[in-house]
Design a protein around this motif. Sequence first.
Motif, PDB file in Angstrom:
ATOM      1  N   THR A 114       0.826  -1.213   0.000  1.00 47.09           N
ATOM      2  CA  THR A 114       0.000   0.000   0.000  1.00 47.09           C
ATOM      3  C   THR A 114       0.854   1.254   0.000  1.00 47.09           C
ATOM      4  O   THR A 114       0.576   2.208  -0.733  1.00 47.09           O
ATOM      5  N   ARG A 115       1.884   1.279   0.817  1.00 49.36           N
ATOM      6  CA  ARG A 115       2.747   2.462   0.887  1.00 49.36           C
ATOM      7  C   ARG A 115       3.400   2.739  -0.465  1.00 49.36           C
ATOM      8  O   ARG A 115       3.511   3.895  -0.892  1.00 49.36           O
ATOM      9  N   SER A 116       3.836   1.698  -1.115  1.00 49.16           N
ATOM     10  CA  SER A 116       4.483   1.876  -2.422  1.00 49.16           C
ATOM     11  C   SER A 116       3.490   2.379  -3.459  1.00 49.16           C
ATOM     12  O   SER A 116       3.808   3.250  -4.278  1.00 49.16           O
ATOM     13  N   LEU A 117       2.275   1.828  -3.440  1.00 48.19           N
ATOM     14  CA  LEU A 117       1.248   2.302  -4.368  1.00 48.19           C
ATOM     15  C   LEU A 117       0.948   3.787  -4.162  1.00 48.19           C
ATOM     16  O   LEU A 117       0.702   4.517  -5.120  1.00 48.19           O
ATOM     17  N   GLN A 118       0.977   4.210  -2.906  1.00 45.24           N
ATOM     18  CA  GLN A 118       0.731   5.620  -2.615  1.00 45.24           C
ATOM     19  C   GLN A 118       1.730   6.510  -3.350  1.00 45.24           C
ATOM     20  O   GLN A 118       1.365   7.532  -3.938  1.00 45.24           O
ATOM     21  N   TYR A 119       3.007   6.129  -3.311  1.00 50.11           N
ATOM     22  CA  TYR A 119       4.036   6.912  -3.991  1.00 50.11           C
ATOM     23  C   TYR A 119       3.855   6.885  -5.505  1.00 50.11           C
ATOM     24  O   TYR A 119       4.133   7.868  -6.199  1.00 50.11           O
ATOM     25  N   GLU A 120       3.390   5.757  -6.008  1.00 46.71           N
ATOM     26  CA  GLU A 120       3.286   5.589  -7.454  1.00 46.71           C
ATOM     27  C   GLU A 120       2.094   6.320  -8.062  1.00 46.71           C
ATOM     28  O   GLU A 120       2.187   6.860  -9.174  1.00 46.71           O
ATOM     29  N   TYR A 121       0.957   6.362  -7.340  1.00 43.81           N
ATOM     30  CA  TYR A 121      -0.280   6.809  -7.989  1.00 43.81           C
ATOM     31  C   TYR A 121      -1.022   7.946  -7.298  1.00 43.81           C
ATOM     32  O   TYR A 121      -2.036   8.419  -7.816  1.00 43.81           O
ATOM     33  N   ALA A 122      -0.554   8.410  -6.144  1.00 40.08           N
ATOM     34  CA  ALA A 122      -1.258   9.498  -5.458  1.00 40.08           C
ATOM     35  C   ALA A 122      -1.325  10.763  -6.312  1.00 40.08           C
ATOM     36  O   ALA A 122      -2.321  11.490  -6.292  1.00 40.08           O
ATOM     37  N   SER A 123      -0.268  11.021  -7.069  1.00 40.65           N
ATOM     38  CA  SER A 123      -0.222  12.238  -7.892  1.00 40.65           C
ATOM     39  C   SER A 123      -1.180  12.179  -9.080  1.00 40.65           C
ATOM     40  O   SER A 123      -1.393  13.178  -9.757  1.00 40.65           O
ATOM     41  N   GLN A 124      -1.769  11.001  -9.312  1.00 38.58           N
ATOM     42  CA  GLN A 124      -2.682  10.843 -10.436  1.00 38.58           C
ATOM     43  C   GLN A 124      -4.141  10.783  -9.997  1.00 38.58           C
ATOM     44  O   GLN A 124      -5.008  10.277 -10.710  1.00 38.58           O
ATOM     45  N   GLY A 125      -4.396  11.287  -8.784  1.00 42.21           N
ATOM     46  CA  GLY A 125      -5.771  11.398  -8.322  1.00 42.21           C
ATOM     47  C   GLY A 125      -6.312  10.184  -7.607  1.00 42.21           C
ATOM     48  O   GLY A 125      -7.525  10.108  -7.350  1.00 42.21           O
ATOM     49  N   ILE A 126      -5.444   9.243  -7.238  1.00 39.13           N
ATOM     50  CA  ILE A 126      -5.893   8.017  -6.583  1.00 39.13           C
ATOM     51  C   ILE A 126      -5.533   8.067  -5.100  1.00 39.13           C
ATOM     52  O   ILE A 126      -4.358   8.217  -4.750  1.00 39.13           O
ATOM     53  N   PHE A 127      -6.525   7.938  -4.256  1.00 40.09           N
ATOM     54  CA  PHE A 127      -6.300   7.867  -2.816  1.00 40.09           C
ATOM     55  C   PHE A 127      -6.129   6.403  -2.427  1.00 40.09           C
ATOM     56  O   PHE A 127      -6.982   5.564  -2.741  1.00 40.09           O
ATOM     57  N   ILE A 128      -5.015   6.080  -1.767  1.00 40.61           N
ATOM     58  CA  ILE A 128      -4.709   4.686  -1.418  1.00 40.61           C
ATOM     59  C   ILE A 128      -4.413   4.629   0.074  1.00 40.61           C
ATOM     60  O   ILE A 128      -3.516   5.313   0.561  1.00 40.61           O
ATOM     61  N   GLN A 129      -5.159   3.809   0.777  1.00 45.10           N
ATOM     62  CA  GLN A 129      -5.094   3.780   2.235  1.00 45.10           C
ATOM     63  C   GLN A 129      -4.815   2.379   2.775  1.00 45.10           C
ATOM     64  O   GLN A 129      -5.288   1.384   2.249  1.00 45.10           O
ATOM     65  N   SER A 130      -4.046   2.348   3.860  1.00 54.76           N
ATOM     66  CA  SER A 130      -3.823   1.113   4.603  1.00 54.76           C
ATOM     67  C   SER A 130      -4.561   1.192   5.932  1.00 54.76           C
ATOM     68  O   SER A 130      -4.323   2.092   6.735  1.00 54.76           O
ATOM     69  N   LEU A 131      -5.479   0.253   6.151  1.00 51.06           N
ATOM     70  CA  LEU A 131      -6.165   0.138   7.442  1.00 51.06           C
ATOM     71  C   LEU A 131      -5.433  -0.896   8.285  1.00 51.06           C
ATOM     72  O   LEU A 131      -5.126  -1.990   7.805  1.00 51.06           O
ATOM     73  N   THR A 132      -5.169  -0.574   9.557  1.00 49.57           N
ATOM     74  CA  THR A 132      -4.435  -1.491  10.427  1.00 49.57           C
ATOM     75  C   THR A 132      -5.228  -1.756  11.708  1.00 49.57           C
ATOM     76  O   THR A 132      -4.841  -1.332  12.795  1.00 49.57           O
ATOM     77  N   PRO A 133      -6.349  -2.458  11.598  1.00 44.92           N
ATOM     78  CA  PRO A 133      -7.149  -2.716  12.796  1.00 44.92           C
ATOM     79  C   PRO A 133      -6.505  -3.748  13.709  1.00 44.92           C
ATOM     80  O   PRO A 133      -5.632  -4.524  13.289  1.00 44.92           O
ATOM     81  N   LEU A 134      -6.946  -3.742  14.966  1.00 46.00           N
ATOM     82  CA  LEU A 134      -6.649  -4.841  15.878  1.00 46.00           C
ATOM     83  C   LEU A 134      -7.874  -5.754  15.876  1.00 46.00           C
ATOM     84  O   LEU A 134      -8.519  -5.898  14.843  1.00 46.00           O
ATOM     85  N   PHE A 135      -8.217  -6.329  17.004  1.00 45.92           N
ATOM     86  CA  PHE A 135      -9.328  -7.275  17.023  1.00 45.92           C
ATOM     87  C   PHE A 135     -10.671  -6.558  16.930  1.00 45.92           C
ATOM     88  O   PHE A 135     -10.913  -5.549  17.588  1.00 45.92           O
ATOM     89  N   VAL A 136     -11.546  -7.108  16.087  1.00 48.75           N
ATOM     90  CA  VAL A 136     -12.913  -6.644  15.910  1.00 48.75           C
ATOM     91  C   VAL A 136     -13.814  -7.870  16.077  1.00 48.75           C
ATOM     92  O   VAL A 136     -13.410  -8.990  15.749  1.00 48.75           O
ATOM     93  N   VAL A 137     -15.010  -7.661  16.584  1.00 48.81           N
ATOM     94  CA  VAL A 137     -15.926  -8.791  16.785  1.00 48.81           C
ATOM     95  C   VAL A 137     -16.376  -9.328  15.429  1.00 48.81           C
ATOM     96  O   VAL A 137     -17.272  -8.776  14.788  1.00 48.81           O
ATOM     97  N   THR A 138     -15.721 -10.384  14.963  1.00 43.53           N
ATOM     98  CA  THR A 138     -16.056 -11.045  13.706  1.00 43.53           C
ATOM     99  C   THR A 138     -15.837 -12.545  13.862  1.00 43.53           C
ATOM    100  O   THR A 138     -15.262 -13.008  14.843  1.00 43.53           O
ATOM    101  N   LYS A 139     -16.264 -13.297  12.847  1.00 44.31           N
ATOM    102  CA  LYS A 139     -16.073 -14.745  12.877  1.00 44.31           C
ATOM    103  C   LYS A 139     -14.601 -15.134  12.762  1.00 44.31           C
ATOM    104  O   LYS A 139     -14.225 -16.257  13.096  1.00 44.31           O
ATOM    105  N   MET A 140     -13.768 -14.210  12.292  1.00 40.06           N
ATOM    106  CA  MET A 140     -12.349 -14.521  12.124  1.00 40.06           C
ATOM    107  C   MET A 140     -11.666 -14.826  13.455  1.00 40.06           C
ATOM    108  O   MET A 140     -10.660 -15.531  13.491  1.00 40.06           O
ATOM    109  N   VAL A 141     -12.211 -14.302  14.542  1.00 40.73           N
ATOM    110  CA  VAL A 141     -11.589 -14.520  15.855  1.00 40.73           C
ATOM    111  C   VAL A 141     -12.454 -15.417  16.729  1.00 40.73           C
ATOM    112  O   VAL A 141     -12.530 -15.251  17.943  1.00 40.73           O
ATOM    113  N   ASP A 142     -13.097 -16.388  16.094  1.00 38.83           N
ATOM    114  CA  ASP A 142     -13.916 -17.345  16.839  1.00 38.83           C
ATOM    115  C   ASP A 142     -13.107 -18.180  17.823  1.00 38.83           C
ATOM    116  O   ASP A 142     -13.667 -18.790  18.733  1.00 38.83           O
TER     117      ASP A 142
END
Length: 317
Positions: free
Chosen positions: A241-269
């Motif tokens: 994601t960080r690399s994509l930001q450098y490559e394409y941010a200047s061309q109007g593309i917003f690129i974000q990295s989300l870094t969550p911790l634990f959320v109530v989902t089936k993934m943490v059953d």
Amino acid sequence: MSPYDFNSAKLANAVKDITSSLAKELSQAYHNNMEILAVVGASYVAWKGFNLLSGCYGFIKHQIFTRICSNTKTILQYGEWAVVTGASDGIGKAYAEELASLGVNIILLGRSTEKLQNVSESISSTYRVKTRFIVADFSKGPEVFQPIKEALKDVDVGILVNNAGVFYEYPACLLEVPEEKSLDIINVNITAAVMMVYVVLPGMLQRKRGAIINVSSAAGCKTIPMMTVYAASKAFLEMFTRSLQYEYASQGIFIQSLTPLFVVTKMVDFSESFQKKSLLVPLAKEYAHSAVRTIGVSLRTAAYWSHSIQVNMVNDR
């Protein structure tokens, strides 16, 4: 005076001179070292202070500024449609619902036809937006992406949410994890995210607008034993994601990295403690509500307030 008495006195004086000289040198060295240690200590305190201030600024930016200056009222500036992978449950489903509440049409991707249809119908009837769904099992590897590309070729995809992810049934050392599970993690967490960018980014560049949200994890920010392949896959997403930001941010593309911790989902059953809402473990709907408000504002964020505090405390990068 005997020769022996003379030699003893001379030796005693020599020892005294040497001892005095050595004491002076040690004292000077001590003072010099103390000065060096003082400089090192001051530098360390300044560095930690800077990190603290940076963390406070990041918290204010991600949690307060996003509520004041959020672009949710103009989220359609990116395009009419959002594509959300892993959208049949958890964060993906909640994220799709949150975008739909802002008037964005939704295309859901996942493995279960029944679940996707139910979510699609629910979003359409609740938020009065258009919905579609594409059945795709990312664990199968590259073969699944050509049909996706065909299905999206004439769609104005403004937002891509790379949310699809696979976790372990429970934390374990590498060789205790079946090879098939590690391959699934690589295909779903890494290959799918990269290939989905290949699918939607050309159209975004042509239109000179778009947003790509890669759902990484706080697990990708530090060494995490017992979750080796999973954590490594999220670290890959972070750097990707960080690399994509450098490559394409200047061309109007917003690129974000989300870094969550634990959320109530089936993934943490695997853990009952993560199946209950708390200050540190939000519901998927709560997390998605915060996350969507960081679109266009924060390039890298844990999104939810308690997650942001935890990430800032342990992450110096």
